[in-house]
Scaffold this active site. Sequence first.
Site, PDB file in Angstrom:
ATOM      1  N   SER A  77      40.544 -21.559  43.136  1.00  0.00           N
ATOM      2  CA  SER A  77      40.052 -22.263  44.321  1.00  0.00           C
ATOM      3  C   SER A  77      41.263 -22.600  45.177  1.00  0.00           C
ATOM      4  CB  SER A  77      39.350 -23.558  43.884  1.00  0.00           C
ATOM      5  OG  SER A  77      39.203 -24.476  44.951  1.00  0.00           O
TER       6      SER A  77
ATOM      7  N   TYR B 256      38.958 -31.522  38.847  1.00  0.00           N
ATOM      8  CA  TYR B 256      38.812 -30.159  39.371  1.00  0.00           C
ATOM      9  C   TYR B 256      40.168 -29.591  39.786  1.00  0.00           C
ATOM     10  CZ  TYR B 256      36.558 -26.363  42.009  1.00  0.00           C
ATOM     11  OH  TYR B 256      36.149 -25.136  42.469  1.00  0.00           O
TER      12      TYR B 256
END
Length: 249
Positions: free
Chosen positions: A131, A144
Amino acid sequence: MTSDLDGRTALVTGGAGGIGLACVRALAAAGAKVHVADLDGEKAEAAAGEVGGWAHAADLTDPAAVDGLPAEVDILVNNAGIQHVAPLEDFPPERFTRIQALMVTAPFLLIRRTLPSMYARGWGRIVNMSSVHGLRASPYKAAYVAAKHGLEGLSKVAALEGAEHGVTSNCVSPGYVRTPLVDGQIDAQAAEHDIPREDVVAEVLLRRAAIKKLIEPGDVASLVTWLCSPHAGHVTGASIPLDGGWTAA
Protein backbone atom coordinates in the site's frame (compact mmCIF):
# COMPACT_ATOMS: atom_id res chain seq x y z
CA MET A 1 -6.98 -13.07 -22.84
CA THR A 2 -3.31 -14.11 -22.85
CA SER A 3 -1.53 -17.41 -22.32
CA ASP A 4 1.54 -16.12 -20.47
CA LEU A 5 0.69 -18.26 -17.44
CA ASP A 6 -0.48 -21.46 -19.10
CA GLY A 7 0.44 -24.40 -16.91
CA ARG A 8 1.05 -22.23 -13.84
CA THR A 9 -0.82 -22.53 -10.56
CA ALA A 10 -1.53 -19.54 -8.32
CA LEU A 11 -2.70 -19.00 -4.75
CA VAL A 12 -4.45 -15.70 -3.98
CA THR A 13 -5.32 -14.83 -0.38
CA GLY A 14 -8.29 -12.59 0.26
CA GLY A 15 -9.33 -13.69 -3.21
CA ALA A 16 -13.10 -13.56 -2.84
CA GLY A 17 -13.59 -9.82 -3.25
CA GLY A 18 -12.07 -6.45 -4.14
CA ILE A 19 -8.48 -6.47 -5.35
CA GLY A 20 -8.12 -10.18 -4.61
CA LEU A 21 -11.03 -11.17 -6.82
CA ALA A 22 -9.71 -8.95 -9.61
CA CYS A 23 -6.35 -10.76 -9.30
CA VAL A 24 -8.06 -14.16 -9.41
CA ARG A 25 -9.85 -13.20 -12.62
CA ALA A 26 -6.78 -11.66 -14.26
CA LEU A 27 -4.47 -14.57 -13.44
CA ALA A 28 -7.05 -17.06 -14.70
CA ALA A 29 -7.49 -15.04 -17.89
CA ALA A 30 -3.72 -15.25 -18.39
CA GLY A 31 -3.90 -19.04 -18.21
CA ALA A 32 -3.22 -19.87 -14.56
CA LYS A 33 -5.25 -22.27 -12.44
CA VAL A 34 -6.08 -20.40 -9.25
CA HIS A 35 -6.55 -21.37 -5.61
CA VAL A 36 -8.82 -18.82 -3.90
CA ALA A 37 -8.28 -18.49 -0.14
CA ASP A 38 -10.63 -16.30 1.89
CA LEU A 39 -12.21 -16.06 5.33
CA ASP A 40 -15.62 -16.12 3.61
CA GLY A 41 -15.92 -19.67 2.33
CA GLU A 42 -19.09 -19.09 0.30
CA LYS A 43 -17.60 -16.17 -1.58
CA ALA A 44 -14.40 -18.13 -2.13
CA GLU A 45 -16.47 -20.94 -3.68
CA ALA A 46 -18.20 -18.44 -5.96
CA ALA A 47 -14.91 -16.87 -7.09
CA ALA A 48 -13.28 -20.24 -7.68
CA GLY A 49 -16.31 -21.50 -9.56
CA GLU A 50 -16.22 -18.47 -11.83
CA VAL A 51 -12.67 -19.23 -13.02
CA GLY A 52 -12.58 -23.01 -12.69
CA GLY A 53 -10.28 -22.90 -9.67
CA TRP A 54 -10.28 -24.21 -6.12
CA ALA A 55 -11.72 -22.59 -2.98
CA HIS A 56 -10.25 -22.62 0.52
CA ALA A 57 -12.02 -21.16 3.56
CA ALA A 58 -9.24 -20.07 5.89
CA ASP A 59 -8.63 -17.69 8.78
CA LEU A 60 -5.04 -16.79 8.02
CA THR A 61 -4.42 -15.51 11.54
CA ASP A 62 -4.40 -19.21 12.50
CA PRO A 63 -1.12 -20.90 11.51
CA ALA A 64 -2.94 -24.23 11.28
CA ALA A 65 -5.18 -22.76 8.57
CA VAL A 66 -2.10 -21.61 6.65
CA ASP A 67 -0.75 -25.16 6.84
CA GLY A 68 -3.95 -26.35 5.19
CA LEU A 69 -3.35 -24.31 2.03
CA PRO A 70 -1.52 -25.76 -0.99
CA ALA A 71 2.26 -25.58 -1.00
CA GLU A 72 2.78 -26.66 -4.61
CA VAL A 73 2.12 -23.38 -6.40
CA ASP A 74 4.08 -21.30 -8.91
CA ILE A 75 2.54 -17.95 -7.94
CA LEU A 76 1.70 -16.60 -4.49
CA VAL A 77 -0.30 -13.39 -4.12
CA ASN A 78 -0.40 -12.25 -0.48
CA ASN A 79 -3.41 -9.97 -0.61
CA ALA A 80 -5.54 -10.58 2.51
CA GLY A 81 -5.81 -7.60 4.80
CA ILE A 82 -7.97 -5.64 7.23
CA GLN A 83 -7.95 -2.12 8.63
CA HIS A 84 -8.64 -0.48 11.98
CA VAL A 85 -8.50 3.26 12.60
CA ALA A 86 -7.85 4.70 16.07
CA PRO A 87 -5.39 7.00 17.87
CA LEU A 88 -2.35 5.19 19.27
CA GLU A 89 -3.41 5.70 22.85
CA ASP A 90 -6.78 4.09 22.13
CA PHE A 91 -5.65 1.38 19.70
CA PRO A 92 -6.70 -2.06 21.02
CA PRO A 93 -3.57 -4.20 21.46
CA GLU A 94 -5.42 -7.34 20.45
CA ARG A 95 -6.48 -5.69 17.17
CA PHE A 96 -2.89 -4.57 16.52
CA THR A 97 -1.69 -8.14 17.07
CA ARG A 98 -4.36 -9.62 14.79
CA ILE A 99 -3.48 -7.24 11.96
CA GLN A 100 0.21 -8.19 12.20
CA ALA A 101 -0.74 -11.88 12.22
CA LEU A 102 -2.83 -11.53 9.07
CA MET A 103 -0.67 -9.11 7.12
CA VAL A 104 2.90 -10.02 8.14
CA THR A 105 3.02 -13.43 9.81
CA ALA A 106 0.66 -15.15 7.36
CA PRO A 107 2.61 -13.92 4.29
CA PHE A 108 5.83 -15.09 5.98
CA LEU A 109 4.35 -18.53 6.64
CA LEU A 110 2.99 -18.79 3.11
CA ILE A 111 6.27 -17.73 1.53
CA ARG A 112 8.10 -20.21 3.74
CA ARG A 113 5.59 -22.91 2.77
CA THR A 114 5.62 -22.35 -0.99
CA LEU A 115 9.29 -21.55 -1.65
CA PRO A 116 10.56 -25.15 -1.64
CA SER A 117 8.34 -26.15 -4.57
CA MET A 118 9.24 -22.95 -6.45
CA TYR A 119 12.94 -23.62 -5.85
CA ALA A 120 12.54 -27.20 -7.05
CA ARG A 121 11.04 -25.99 -10.34
CA GLY A 122 13.48 -23.10 -10.72
CA TRP A 123 10.62 -20.60 -11.17
CA GLY A 124 8.28 -18.67 -8.93
CA ARG A 125 6.49 -15.38 -8.47
CA ILE A 126 5.60 -13.81 -5.13
CA VAL A 127 3.50 -10.65 -5.19
CA ASN A 128 2.77 -8.95 -1.88
CA MET A 129 -0.09 -6.48 -1.80
CA SER A 130 1.36 -3.55 0.07
CA SER A 131 0.00 0.00 0.00
CA VAL A 132 1.10 3.60 -0.09
CA HIS A 133 1.06 3.03 3.66
CA GLY A 134 3.95 0.63 3.19
CA LEU A 135 5.92 3.67 1.99
CA ARG A 136 4.27 6.53 3.88
CA ALA A 137 2.41 6.94 7.16
CA SER A 138 -0.98 8.36 8.08
CA PRO A 139 -2.34 9.15 11.55
CA TYR A 140 -4.60 6.63 13.32
CA LYS A 141 -3.48 3.64 11.24
CA ALA A 142 -0.65 2.33 13.45
CA ALA A 143 -1.29 -1.38 12.88
CA TYR A 144 -1.88 -1.13 9.14
CA VAL A 145 1.15 1.11 8.51
CA ALA A 146 3.39 -1.09 10.68
CA ALA A 147 2.17 -4.25 8.92
CA LYS A 148 2.66 -2.88 5.42
CA HIS A 149 6.15 -1.63 6.27
CA GLY A 150 6.94 -5.09 7.62
CA LEU A 151 5.58 -6.74 4.47
CA GLU A 152 7.82 -4.52 2.33
CA GLY A 153 10.89 -5.73 4.23
CA LEU A 154 9.81 -9.38 4.07
CA SER A 155 9.32 -9.09 0.32
CA LYS A 156 12.85 -7.76 -0.19
CA VAL A 157 14.39 -10.60 1.81
CA ALA A 158 12.43 -13.14 -0.27
CA ALA A 159 13.70 -11.41 -3.42
CA LEU A 160 17.34 -11.67 -2.36
CA GLU A 161 17.07 -15.29 -1.26
CA GLY A 162 14.98 -16.38 -4.22
CA ALA A 163 16.99 -14.79 -7.02
CA GLU A 164 19.37 -17.69 -7.58
CA HIS A 165 16.40 -20.06 -7.74
CA GLY A 166 14.43 -18.18 -10.40
CA VAL A 167 11.95 -16.73 -7.89
CA THR A 168 11.02 -13.06 -7.83
CA SER A 169 9.30 -11.20 -5.00
CA ASN A 170 7.75 -7.76 -5.31
CA CYS A 171 5.27 -5.43 -3.64
CA VAL A 172 2.43 -3.61 -5.35
CA SER A 173 1.59 -0.44 -3.43
CA PRO A 174 -1.80 1.02 -4.38
CA GLY A 175 -3.48 4.13 -3.12
CA TYR A 176 -7.23 4.09 -2.55
CA VAL A 177 -8.89 1.46 -4.73
CA ARG A 178 -12.59 1.35 -5.65
CA THR A 179 -13.75 -1.56 -3.50
CA PRO A 180 -16.94 -2.09 -1.45
CA LEU A 181 -14.96 -1.29 1.70
CA VAL A 182 -13.80 2.07 0.32
CA ASP A 183 -17.26 2.83 -1.03
CA GLY A 184 -18.60 2.38 2.49
CA GLN A 185 -15.97 4.75 3.86
CA ILE A 186 -16.95 7.35 1.27
CA ASP A 187 -20.62 7.11 2.22
CA ALA A 188 -19.80 7.41 5.92
CA GLN A 189 -17.54 10.46 5.40
CA ALA A 190 -20.11 12.13 3.14
CA ALA A 191 -22.80 11.71 5.77
CA GLU A 192 -20.56 12.80 8.65
CA HIS A 193 -19.33 15.97 6.91
CA ASP A 194 -22.48 16.62 4.86
CA ILE A 195 -20.55 16.89 1.61
CA PRO A 196 -20.95 15.15 -1.77
CA ARG A 197 -19.26 11.80 -2.36
CA GLU A 198 -17.00 13.26 -5.03
CA ASP A 199 -15.71 15.82 -2.53
CA VAL A 200 -14.89 13.04 -0.06
CA VAL A 201 -12.84 11.31 -2.75
CA ALA A 202 -10.94 14.41 -3.87
CA GLU A 203 -10.54 16.27 -0.58
CA VAL A 204 -10.36 13.52 2.04
CA LEU A 205 -9.20 10.21 0.58
CA LEU A 206 -7.12 11.56 -2.28
CA ARG A 207 -5.89 14.79 -0.70
CA ARG A 208 -2.24 13.72 -1.15
CA ALA A 209 -2.65 12.20 -4.63
CA ALA A 210 -2.12 14.15 -7.85
CA ILE A 211 -4.79 12.20 -9.73
CA LYS A 212 -8.10 12.67 -7.94
CA LYS A 213 -9.65 9.38 -9.02
CA LEU A 214 -10.03 6.08 -7.24
CA ILE A 215 -7.99 3.23 -8.69
CA GLU A 216 -9.91 0.36 -10.26
CA PRO A 217 -9.24 -3.16 -8.89
CA GLY A 218 -8.62 -4.39 -12.43
CA ASP A 219 -5.75 -1.93 -12.84
CA VAL A 220 -4.06 -3.36 -9.74
CA ALA A 221 -4.67 -6.89 -11.01
CA SER A 222 -3.11 -6.05 -14.38
CA LEU A 223 0.11 -5.01 -12.66
CA VAL A 224 0.07 -8.15 -10.50
CA THR A 225 -0.41 -10.33 -13.58
CA TRP A 226 2.45 -8.60 -15.41
CA LEU A 227 4.76 -9.18 -12.42
CA CYS A 228 3.87 -12.88 -12.65
CA SER A 229 4.57 -13.05 -16.36
CA PRO A 230 7.77 -14.08 -18.18
CA HIS A 231 8.31 -10.41 -19.10
CA ALA A 232 9.02 -9.42 -15.47
CA GLY A 233 11.80 -11.88 -14.75
CA HIS A 234 14.28 -9.13 -13.86
CA VAL A 235 11.89 -7.19 -11.62
CA THR A 236 12.48 -8.29 -8.04
CA GLY A 237 12.81 -6.64 -4.66
CA ALA A 238 10.74 -3.73 -5.94
CA SER A 239 7.79 -1.84 -4.51
CA ILE A 240 5.75 -0.43 -7.37
CA PRO A 241 3.46 2.49 -6.44
CA LEU A 242 0.07 2.55 -8.10
CA ASP A 243 -1.06 5.65 -6.31
CA GLY A 244 -1.89 8.50 -8.66
CA GLY A 245 1.26 10.37 -7.64
CA TRP A 246 0.70 10.14 -3.86
CA THR A 247 4.31 9.17 -3.13
CA ALA A 248 5.80 11.55 -5.71
CA ALA A 249 5.23 14.62 -3.57
